[in-house]
Design a protein around this motif. Structure first.
Motif, PDB file in Angstrom:
ATOM      1  N   ASN A 584       0.830  -1.211   0.000  1.00  0.00           N
ATOM      2  CA  ASN A 584       0.000   0.000   0.000  1.00  0.00           C
ATOM      3  C   ASN A 584       0.859   1.253   0.000  1.00  0.00           C
ATOM      4  OD1 ASN A 584      -2.479  -1.133  -0.116  1.00  0.00           O
ATOM      5  ND2 ASN A 584      -2.911  -1.024   2.074  1.00  0.00           N
ATOM      6  N   LYS A 587       2.256   1.818  -3.187  1.00  0.00           N
ATOM      7  CA  LYS A 587       1.201   2.110  -4.161  1.00  0.00           C
ATOM      8  C   LYS A 587       0.779   3.577  -4.071  1.00  0.00           C
ATOM      9  CE  LYS A 587      -2.802  -0.132  -3.635  1.00  0.00           C
ATOM     10  NZ  LYS A 587      -3.783  -1.208  -3.730  1.00  0.00           N
ATOM     11  N   ASP A 616       5.342   6.089   5.001  1.00  0.00           N
ATOM     12  CA  ASP A 616       5.574   6.506   3.620  1.00  0.00           C
ATOM     13  C   ASP A 616       5.476   8.028   3.487  1.00  0.00           C
ATOM     14  OD1 ASP A 616       2.863   7.399   3.032  1.00  0.00           O
ATOM     15  OD2 ASP A 616       2.283   5.278   3.010  1.00  0.00           O
ATOM     16  N   GLY A 620      -1.204  10.291   1.754  1.00  0.00           N
ATOM     17  CA  GLY A 620      -1.842  10.432   3.066  1.00  0.00           C
ATOM     18  C   GLY A 620      -3.327  10.095   3.014  1.00  0.00           C
ATOM     19  N   ILE A 621      -3.928  10.126   4.198  1.00  0.00           N
ATOM     20  CA  ILE A 621      -5.340   9.714   4.291  1.00  0.00           C
ATOM     21  C   ILE A 621      -6.100  10.810   5.037  1.00  0.00           C
ATOM     22  CG2 ILE A 621      -6.902   7.944   5.199  1.00  0.00           C
ATOM     23  CD1 ILE A 621      -4.306   6.128   5.221  1.00  0.00           C
ATOM     24  N   LEU A 629     -10.962   2.775   7.531  1.00  0.00           N
ATOM     25  CA  LEU A 629      -9.869   2.137   6.787  1.00  0.00           C
ATOM     26  C   LEU A 629      -9.846   0.622   6.884  1.00  0.00           C
ATOM     27  CD1 LEU A 629      -6.585   4.164   7.203  1.00  0.00           C
ATOM     28  CD2 LEU A 629      -8.024   3.883   5.204  1.00  0.00           C
ATOM     29  N   GLN A 635     -12.373   1.799   0.435  1.00  0.00           N
ATOM     30  CA  GLN A 635     -11.266   2.493  -0.222  1.00  0.00           C
ATOM     31  C   GLN A 635     -11.534   3.988  -0.139  1.00  0.00           C
ATOM     32  OE1 GLN A 635     -11.488   0.500  -4.081  1.00  0.00           O
ATOM     33  NE2 GLN A 635      -9.546  -0.469  -3.580  1.00  0.00           N
ATOM     34  N   VAL A 636     -10.501   4.740   0.194  1.00  0.00           N
ATOM     35  CA  VAL A 636     -10.653   6.186   0.267  1.00  0.00           C
ATOM     36  C   VAL A 636     -10.919   6.693  -1.151  1.00  0.00           C
ATOM     37  CG1 VAL A 636      -9.523   8.365   0.861  1.00  0.00           C
ATOM     38  CG2 VAL A 636      -9.054   6.283   2.194  1.00  0.00           C
ATOM     39  N   THR A 639     -10.503   4.333  -4.288  1.00  0.00           N
ATOM     40  CA  THR A 639      -9.134   4.355  -4.812  1.00  0.00           C
ATOM     41  C   THR A 639      -8.986   3.634  -6.146  1.00  0.00           C
ATOM     42  OG1 THR A 639      -8.550   4.189  -2.506  1.00  0.00           O
ATOM     43  CG2 THR A 639      -6.764   3.997  -4.076  1.00  0.00           C
ATOM     44  N   GLY A 645      -5.903   0.519  -8.108  1.00  0.00           N
ATOM     45  CA  GLY A 645      -6.186  -0.913  -8.023  1.00  0.00           C
ATOM     46  C   GLY A 645      -6.487  -1.329  -6.599  1.00  0.00           C
ATOM     47  N   GLY A 646      -6.668  -2.618  -6.395  1.00  0.00           N
ATOM     48  CA  GLY A 646      -6.921  -3.128  -5.040  1.00  0.00           C
ATOM     49  C   GLY A 646      -8.395  -3.434  -4.834  1.00  0.00           C
ATOM     50  N   LEU A 649      -9.721  -4.909   0.633  1.00  0.00           N
ATOM     51  CA  LEU A 649      -9.756  -6.000   1.612  1.00  0.00           C
ATOM     52  C   LEU A 649      -8.452  -6.125   2.384  1.00  0.00           C
ATOM     53  CD1 LEU A 649     -11.533  -9.049  -0.048  1.00  0.00           C
ATOM     54  CD2 LEU A 649     -12.157  -7.885   2.057  1.00  0.00           C
ATOM     55  N   GLY A 650      -7.374  -5.563   1.793  1.00  0.00           N
ATOM     56  CA  GLY A 650      -6.033  -5.762   2.361  1.00  0.00           C
ATOM     57  C   GLY A 650      -5.946  -5.378   3.819  1.00  0.00           C
ATOM     58  N   LEU A 651      -6.356  -4.131   4.149  1.00  0.00           N
ATOM     59  CA  LEU A 651      -6.216  -3.676   5.532  1.00  0.00           C
ATOM     60  C   LEU A 651      -7.157  -4.446   6.458  1.00  0.00           C
ATOM     61  CD1 LEU A 651      -5.771   0.180   5.186  1.00  0.00           C
ATOM     62  CD2 LEU A 651      -4.060  -1.534   5.803  1.00  0.00           C
ATOM     63  N   ALA A 652      -8.352  -4.790   5.938  1.00  0.00           N
ATOM     64  CA  ALA A 652      -9.291  -5.557   6.759  1.00  0.00           C
ATOM     65  C   ALA A 652      -8.671  -6.894   7.131  1.00  0.00           C
ATOM     66  CB  ALA A 652     -10.592  -5.768   6.010  1.00  0.00           C
ATOM     67  N   PHE A 677       1.600   3.285   9.152  1.00  0.00           N
ATOM     68  CA  PHE A 677       0.800   2.177   9.662  1.00  0.00           C
ATOM     69  C   PHE A 677       1.667   1.387  10.617  1.00  0.00           C
ATOM     70  CE2 PHE A 677      -3.138   1.944   7.205  1.00  0.00           C
ATOM     71  CZ  PHE A 677      -2.893   2.936   6.258  1.00  0.00           C
TER      72      PHE A 677
END
Ligand code: ADP
Length: 952
Positions: A584, A587, A616, A620-621, A629, A635-636, A639, A645-646, A649-652, A677
């Motif tokens: 992420n 990305k 990173d 930012g968020i 998140l 996705q913010v 995204t 892409g994405g 689900l990754g952060l979940a 993170f």
């Protein structure tokens, strides 16, 4: 006598019988106290009174004596004077009569004589001759009465002298004995009163009263006391009563209350009265009385206070007991107390209700044994063994049983029975109706089961679906790969590449969904293995290096000194989390780079906390997005629609994995500046590893610039673990190879039949079908694919595992986790063609011979030539017999028997190192009903023949 259970009212403040009794006792104590004091005082008073009267009696006796003697003496003097007068009347001169010794001059006022007519003839004072006294009572009495007695007059106040006097008179006779006059002796009453001087009578009084009621003498003197006439009632006592006596009376003269003693004179009409003043008499008594009253009052107050205290305590106790009883009677629990001797002194109504006890047992004072007897007789104990405990057996034994158990009554009520043993013996036992709870629990369990099975069904559905999708997807990817490798125009190749990329990302999404649904269904078991923290992070960096390089970003690691490195946990899952976070970060970063900060603190001998922050310098968020998140599919700004892409689900997945590790992921971010993170989790220390802590270091990512190999291999990767798969694919792709992926043996088996692969990298432990089984089946395939080089990827590096891999038909193995170099070497071996050394399954005698020769040589080395020959001969004999048995069984379609013979042959050949024989036998054992079996039996036969040639 047992007491029936009765509800106690809380509000009615009835004074308990015990309190009333206490009140009575206190009252009685106070009454007794005062009775005692009263008795004592009245006794004392009587004693004082008696003493006073005794005293008065004594004094009155003395006074009586004194007056009697004085009057007797005076009378004698008068008798003597009378005889002198009678003897010589003419010469008698009263003036010559000197006062006698008995009567002092000052008190003997006058002596006088009158003639028979009462005319005074003369007196010793010399004056008043010729005075007519005939009117005076004391003279007239003698003139008028014949009796010759001493007359004592009333006190008379002298007209001239102003003094009181009492006249004592006697008749005078001439020589012929005829009445010739009266002898008068006047005496001052004070003469008699002098007696009082000799005795101490305080405020008492001494009185001499004539029988005529006239007071003759009184001491102390008081105005109007002399000559006073007592009334008839007073005189009545003296006249008609006994000769002496006592009475109490307040003096009309001075008003003093006195205790009086009187005495009538025997010879004279006089009464001597002596009185003791009540004030004097009772003064000490009154003092005593005051003292007693004070003490009595104090004692009363004390007793009252003690009593009040006792009563208040009693009432308090009674109230507590009432409250306790009311509480016991109103709680929903049955409570009973059993004494050491088995009686039940306390039992609330609920016990009777819950146990359904009959009236005669529903009362305190019954015995526990009686209740048990009744329960047994009424078949109260079902023949169940609630809570593993046989209640009926307990009841038979009469004991209280275990401290807690549950039992069902025959009416369906479920009771929770608890026993609390008491120190002094006996116990408190409670009964709780848990029927409802039990029903709820059962309903809840049913609901939970239903929910569980629904959830399982959902995740099964997802698993099946993703599997079903993955299988054709593999086909798509594989075919796209083939297409790319074929002769294509530039644009066709580009379409094919896009197709494959799209298929790959679809595959990634499916894998994510599968992973997430497994986590949701709690079907993910975490590994518990020792690992090197820095290795894990470096492996992630290695994988990500290409991406970083592509975007011209830095990727580095900072390790705080003292961070423990050797840990125990699930390195694969940790890698997956970091892979996501770093992915992420890269990305969403366009400039700058990504830093992985590692910090760990040792908490105890066995545990540490690890913090890994992926920081990173990206987009930012925004604050508003922060709380969402870690939700799935979030996705913010959508995204993916913005081209990153994405799946969202990754952060979940990462957060759930962190939670499973008892840790969490937190995030800090500033839009336009970057995000951080932080994964934090407690970790066990790997105590078996040498204690190594990281030195502070900053490690740049290993940047592999270009594939080293020039030969491009088509590789099929069969691996169920997503992280391992990612790692392997990325590495292989970095080395310039083309990779297709599958997640289990079944898929691998399908894929090798759809495309020609140069190499199959196969995980050994996989769901659905493991790597060994898949290898065996691939080796049994009829087409050229049965010959594909297969390399095991296994975390098990023990010899017997490697042996198992070989036995299944694998060519090589690579321990997990592997380094890029190990992988590279393996691929070089593949390219050089040295990997696949073994013969194809349609083995020629030559190939087996070389194997047989090697095995024979090993045997000779180990046993000596002779024994080796002997063993091999034995083996070939048995092998032939088993091959014959297999043919026979095959004809009879007796598949289990074929399998048994094949297994026996497999094991014997394996022991002697005759690989071809062992492997072929094993293939038969796995698929005894397969079409290839006759051919495989032929292969066996040939191999045995070749082996026989060796020993011939
Ligand atoms: P995705 O597959 O979309 O990356 P994730 O769950 O990993 O799903 O992330 C969810 C969203 O969180 C991303 O779509 C992105 O908007 C935001 N996000 C995650 N990491 C970062 C980061 N390092 N910088 C900025 N935004 C991020």
């Amino acid at each position: 006598m047992p007491r029936p259970l009765s509800p106690l009212t809380l509000r009615g403040r009835v004074m308990p019988a015990s309190t009333l009794f206490q009140l009575f006792l206190v009252g009685a104590a106070i009454a007794l106290l005062w009775l005692g004091i009263g008795l004592h005082l009245s006794q004392e008073r009587r004693q004082f009174e008696r003493a006073a009267w005794n005293n008065a009696n004594g004094v009155s006796h003395g006074f009586n004596e004194s007056v009697s003697r004085t009057i007797e003496a005076l009378d004698q003097v008068m008798m003597m004077i009378r005889s002198l007068y009678r003897a010589d009347r003419d010469h008698f001169d009263i003036r010559s009569m000197a006062p006698s010794d008995q009567v002092p001059r000052d008190l003997a006022l006058q002596m006088a004589v009158t003639d028979a007519k009462g005319i005074m003839q003369g007196s010793n004072l010399g004056a008043n001759a010729g005075l007519d006294l005939s009117d005076r009572e004391h003279v007239r009495v003698h003139m008028n009465t014949p009796a010759d007695v001493l007359f004592i007059s009333k006190p008379v106040l002298g007209r001239v002298s102003g003094k009181w006097s009492i006249q004592f008179t006697r008749k005078l006779f001439d020589q012929n004995g005829a009445f010739s006059g009266v002898l008068v002796v006047s005496l001052n009453p004070a003469y008699f009163a002098r007696f009082a001087n000799g005795v101490d009578i305080g405020k008492g009084s001494i009185t001499l009263i004539g029988m005529d009621g006239v007071v003759r003498v009184r001491a102390p003197d008081a105005p109007d006391s002399l000559g006073r006439v007592l009334d008839d009632t007073a005189m009545e006592r003296f006249r008609t009563g006994p000769a002496d006596g006592e009475y109490r009376h307040a003096s009309p003269v001075d008003g003093i209350d006195r205790l009086l003693s009187y005495r009538r004179m025997a010879d004279f009409p006089l009464i001597a009265v002596v009185g003791m003043a009540a004030d004097d008499v009772f003064a000490p008594y009154w003092q005593d009385r005051d003292r007693y009253l004070l003490v009595g009052a104090l004692l009363t107050v004390l007793v009252a206070l003690i009593g009040a205290q006792l009563i208040s305590q009693g009432m308090h106790l009674a109230r507590s007991q009432r409250l306790l009883s009311a509480t016991l009677d109103n709680i929903g629990q049955g409570v009973m107390m059993v004494d050491a001797d088995g009686t039940v002194p306390v039992m609330n109504r609920r016990v009777a209700e819950l146990l359904g006890l009959p009236e005669h047992l529903s009362r305190e004072g019954v015995t526990f044994g009686a209740i048990l007897d009744w329960q047994l007789k009424s078949n109260e104990f079902l023949p169940n063994h609630d809570g593993g405990y046989d209640v009926a057996a307990l009841a038979q034994s009469g004991g209280l049983g275990p401290l807690q158990y549950e039992r069902s009554r025959k009416n369906g009520v479920v009771l929770d029975v608890r026993t609390l043993p008491l120190d002094r013996g006996g116990a408190v036992r409670t009964y709780t109706d848990i029927t409802l709870r039990k029903q709820n629990e059962a309903a809840l369990e049913a609901a939970r089961d239903a929910a569980e099975s629904a959830r399982r069904a959902q995740s099964d559905f997802l698993a099946v679906m993703s599997h079903e999708i993955r299988t054709p997807m593999n086909g798509v990817i594989g075919m796209a790969g083939l297409l790319i490798d074929s002769d294509l125009t530039q644009s066709q190749r580009s379409y094919a590449s896009t197709l494959r990329e799209a298929a790959n990302s679809l595959m990634q999404i499916i894998n994510d969904i599968l992973d997430f649904s497994k986590l949701e269904a709690r079907e993910v078991d975490l590994d518990h293995a020792p690992f090197d923290l820095l290795h894990v992070i470096r492996s992630v960096m290695d994988l990500m290096a290409v991406k970083a390089l592509e975007k011209q970003l830095w990727l580095r690691m900072q390790v705080a000194s003292g961070t423990p490195v050797h840990l125990t946990g699930d390195p694969g899952r940790m890698r997956q989390v970091l892979f996501n976070l770093v992915g992420n970060a890269l990305k969403f970063t366009q400039e700058g780079g990504v830093t992985i900060e590692v910090d760990g603190k040792i908490l105890s001998d066995t545990h540490a906390t690890i913090h890994i922050t992926v920081r990173d310098t990206g987009i930012g968020i925004p604050d508003a997005a922060m709380e969402h998140l870690f939700k799935q599919f979030y996705q913010v700004d959508g995204t993916s629609s913005r081209g990153y892409g994405g799946t969202g689900l990754g952060l979940a997945i990462c957060q759930r994995l962190a939670t499973r590790m008892d840790g969490r992921i937190t995030v800090q971010s500033t839009p336009g500046i970057g995000s951080a993170f932080c994964f934090a989790a407690p970790m066990e220390l790997d105590l078996s590893a040498p204690a190594r802590k990281a030195e502070q270091s900053i490690a740049p990512a290993e940047r592999e610039k270009a594939p080293r190999s020039t030969t491009r291999l088509r590789i099929l990767l069969a691996e169920d673990n997503i992280t391992n798969r990612l790692v392997a694919i990325t590495r292989l792709e970095m080395l310039g190879h083309r990779v297709d992926q599958v997640a289990n043996g079944v898929e691998a088996l399908q894929m090798v039949q759809t495309a020609p692969y140069d190499l199959l990298l196969m995980d050994v432990m996989m769901p659905e079908m493991d790597g060994l089984q898949a290898t065996r089946l691939i080796r049994g395939l009829p087409g050229p694919e049965h010959d594909i080089p297969i390399v095991a990827m296994t975390a098990n590096v023990f010899h017997h595992h490697q042996e198992a891999c070989r036995a299944a038909g694998m060519d090589d193995f690579m321990g997990k986790p592997f380094t890029p170099t190990q992988l590279e070497r393996l691929l070089e071996r593949t390219i050089a063609g040295t990997l696949r050394t073994r013969a194809p399954t349609s083995a020629t005698a030559r190939a087996d011979l070389s194997n047989g020769e090697a095995a024979f040589a090993t045997l000779v080395d180990a046993l000596g030539r002779e024994d080796a020959l002997h063993v091999l001969k034995d083996f070939t004999g048995q092998a032939r017999a088993q091959i014959a048995a297999m043919r026979h069984s095959h004809a009879a379609q007796a598949w289990p028997e074929i399998s048994d013979s094949a297994v026996a042959l497999h094991e014997a050949a394996g022991t002697l190192g005759l690989d071809l024989l062992a492997e072929t036998a094993q293939r038969i054992s796995h698929q005894p009903a397969g079409d290839q079996v006759p051919g495989l039996i032929d292969t066996l036969q040939n191999a045995v023949t070749e082996t026989e040639k060796l020993v011939a």
